[in-house]
Enzyme design. Structure first.
Site, PDB file in Angstrom:
ATOM      1  N   SER A 193       0.848  -1.189   0.000  1.00  0.00           N
ATOM      2  CA  SER A 193       0.000   0.000   0.000  1.00  0.00           C
ATOM      3  C   SER A 193       0.883   1.239   0.000  1.00  0.00           C
ATOM      4  CB  SER A 193      -0.973  -0.053   1.171  1.00  0.00           C
ATOM      5  OG  SER A 193      -1.965   0.928   1.054  1.00  0.00           O
ATOM      6  N   GLU A 320      -8.498  -4.914  -4.648  1.00  0.00           N
ATOM      7  CA  GLU A 320      -7.916  -3.770  -3.934  1.00  0.00           C
ATOM      8  C   GLU A 320      -9.005  -2.815  -3.436  1.00  0.00           C
ATOM      9  OE1 GLU A 320      -4.819  -3.560  -3.207  1.00  0.00           O
ATOM     10  OE2 GLU A 320      -3.531  -4.243  -4.830  1.00  0.00           O
ATOM     11  N   HIS A 431      -7.401  -5.583  -0.686  1.00  0.00           N
ATOM     12  CA  HIS A 431      -6.210  -4.821  -0.331  1.00  0.00           C
ATOM     13  C   HIS A 431      -5.805  -5.202   1.091  1.00  0.00           C
ATOM     14  CE1 HIS A 431      -3.608  -1.267  -0.674  1.00  0.00           C
ATOM     15  NE2 HIS A 431      -3.949  -0.944   0.563  1.00  0.00           N
TER      16      HIS A 431
END
Length: 534
Positions: A193, A320, A431
């Site tokens: 991330s 995600e 994610h």
């Protein structure tokens, strides 16, 4: 067992012992200061190396985390301004009979540049340390404290302090990691991330030459819209009741405030942002610094080949966009997902035109609803993560002399704890859920030997540690645990990639229709084409 002790450049450390996933022991040295506390006159400034200490430093406890709110435990606001500490985990310590140094994995945590830490509640080493590696996790400054960027050179706050923290931690590794059995000449940086974007920026930075030798960017890169911060006080000025151009007054006000007061201001700023708009935290191009972390636009650095050319692994998860459920960010107005670097004001007719095209492509004549949640996740995945990663790959491969590996993470099991926490029932890997196959954290379930969870994490740990050791995630075609050959990208028209599910499958061109849609959209925008599309 006698607590381990060793001496590094700053002084002597006393650590502790633990056991990994397989029941084997390893050593832990936690809460090691790598920089002076960034307080007082050092607030907002580039980090300064930590000073030596006398006596024995207790390295059995983790250092304070940087001040933030935990998004999973929303009532939990914790941390300190004094937070520049790191942790080292190693299986054995070198002695005169054991001088073989092991590859180093250096982790940069995610959290949007405004929350998170490198500590064990999120990033326990129990899985990675089963392989023959040394693991380092770090804290770096977050939010306004880490990413304030002022244009007045007399204030000496050009920005990117949080990234400069990471650089100083890497220098600490070069100077000290051999004492823990780690090889300073074989350091792999990896992160997810915001940590993935940080890894890419470390690759692009002129400050980092020779500090690492391989890089893994998970679910993030410099070309994602959320990675960019802002220069100047367009956000802070109004929040403080001061003209944005009056940087000296703003700086002086911030220097008088407590860390709690700065956090409160930041909290208000961050809560009002649109999905793909400008953010007050993230990287900036430094134009008024004698030692810039980033001295040019990322795309210019990439296309010129001026980045640190090291073997590079990059990828994304299939879902995600699920992360935005955690942040309670609903997709109500498609103007909110038009990336800021298209260069149009939110109310401009061009923005409405682009927004309508995005809605039509993903939803057709349908509306955003529980029935179209997969389309919503795909849209957010593509605009926030996938397209920037794609553009990074095709441009870096064109000028790089070293291999680039692309993956798509589709694995689903009981280790996908964020998706389970969010009660998401459609297919896809959220994610952050890839992290659960590399690190143990506070929500990791018990892992039964031979279970799907055990088999999947073993494969993923092996891919990542193979890359750290050899620069190739599948060097042994006969490895029964992997049963796949992961080819590097060599043809930018046919991107080789590995789909990492319960099985490993080598494929070509991930999600081509969605990528082609964004290619066309970017090609129609002069501003976006200039900065993000080649």
């Amino acid at each position: 067992m006698v607590p381990p002790e060793l001496t590094i450049d700053q002084g002597t450390l006393r650590g502790s012992t633990s056991t990994d996933l397989r029941g084997n022991s390893f050593f832990k040295f936690q809460g090691i200061p790598y920089a002076k506390p960034p307080i007082g006159e050092l607030r907002f400034k580039a980090p300064v190396p930590a000073e030596p200490w006398t006596g024995i430093l207790d390295a059995t406890k983790q250092g304070p985390v940087c001040f933030h709110r935990d998004p999973l435990r929303k009532g939990l606001i914790s941390g300190s301004e004094d937070c520049l500490y790191l942790n080292v985990y190693t299986k054995t310590l070198p002695d005169h009979a054991n001088t073989t140094l092991r590859p180093v994995l250096f982790w940069v945590h995610g959290g949007g540049f405004y929350f998170g830490s490198g500590n064990e509640d999120l990033y326990g080493p129990d899985f990675l340390i089963t392989e023959d590696v040394v693991v380092v996790t770090i804290n770096y400054r977050l939010g306004v404290l880490g990413f304030l960027s002022l244009e007045d050179p007399s204030l000496d706050v050009p920005g990117n302090a949080g990234f400069k923290d990471q650089v100083l931690a890497l220098k600490w590794v070069q100077n000290n990691i051999s004492k823990f059995g780690g090889d300073p000449n074989n350091v792999t940086i990896f992160g997810e991330s915001a940590g993935g974007a940080a890894i890419h920026l470390l690759v692009l930075s002129p400050m980092t030459k020779g500090l690492f030798h391989k890089a893994i960017a998970q679910s993030g890169c410099a070309l994602n819209p959320w990675a960019r911060g802002t220069t100047g006080c367009a956000f802070l000025g109004p929040a403080l009741g001061v003209e944005p151009s009056d940087e000296k007054t703003i700086y002086n006000i911030l220097m008088t405030k407590s860390v709690e007061e700065i956090f409160q201001i930041q909290d208000i700023l961050m809560s009002g942002l649109v999905l793909s708009g400008h953010r007050p935290v993230g990287f900036v191009v430094e134009t008024n610094s004698s030692q810039p972390f980033l001295d040019d636009e990322p795309m210019n650095i990439i296309t010129s080949g001026r980045f640190n050319q090291v073997p590079f692994m990059v990828g994304y998860t299939t879902g995600e966009g699920m992360i935005f459920d955690l942040m309670r960010r609903e997709l109500k107005d498609f103007r909110d997902v038009v990336p800021w670097f298209f260069g149009y004001e939110r109310d401009a007719p061009e923005t409405r035109t682009i927004a309508d095209k995005i809605k039509k492509f993903y939803f057709g004549d349908d509306e955003v609803s529980p029935k179209t949640v997969t389309q919503k996740y795909n849209c957010l995945t593509d605009v926030q993560f996938l397209y920037g990663i794609y553009v990074t790959i095709i441009n870096q491969v064109a000028v790089s002399q070293v291999p680039t590996y692309l993956y798509r993470m589709s694995v689903e099991s009981g280790l996908n704890v964020l998706k389970i926490f969010l009660k998401i029932e459609v297919p896809g890997t959220s994610h952050y859920d890839d992290v659960g196959y590399l690190f143990r954290h506070f929500a990791t379930p018990d892992i039964t030997p031979g279970s799907t969870e055990d088999l999947c994490l073993t494969k993923i740990v092996k891919l990542w540690t193979n890359f750290a050791k050899f620069g190739n995630p599948t060097p042994d075609v006969n490895d029964p645990r992997l049963k796949a050959v992961w080819k590097p990208v060599t043809n930018t028209s046919n991107l080789d990639f590995l789909d990492i599910g319960k099985d490993l499958v080598a494929l070509v061109n991930p999600d081509p229709e969605r990528i082609n849609f964004w290619k066309q959209l970017f090609s129609e925008s002069p501003a976006a084409h200039k900065t993000h599309h080649k």
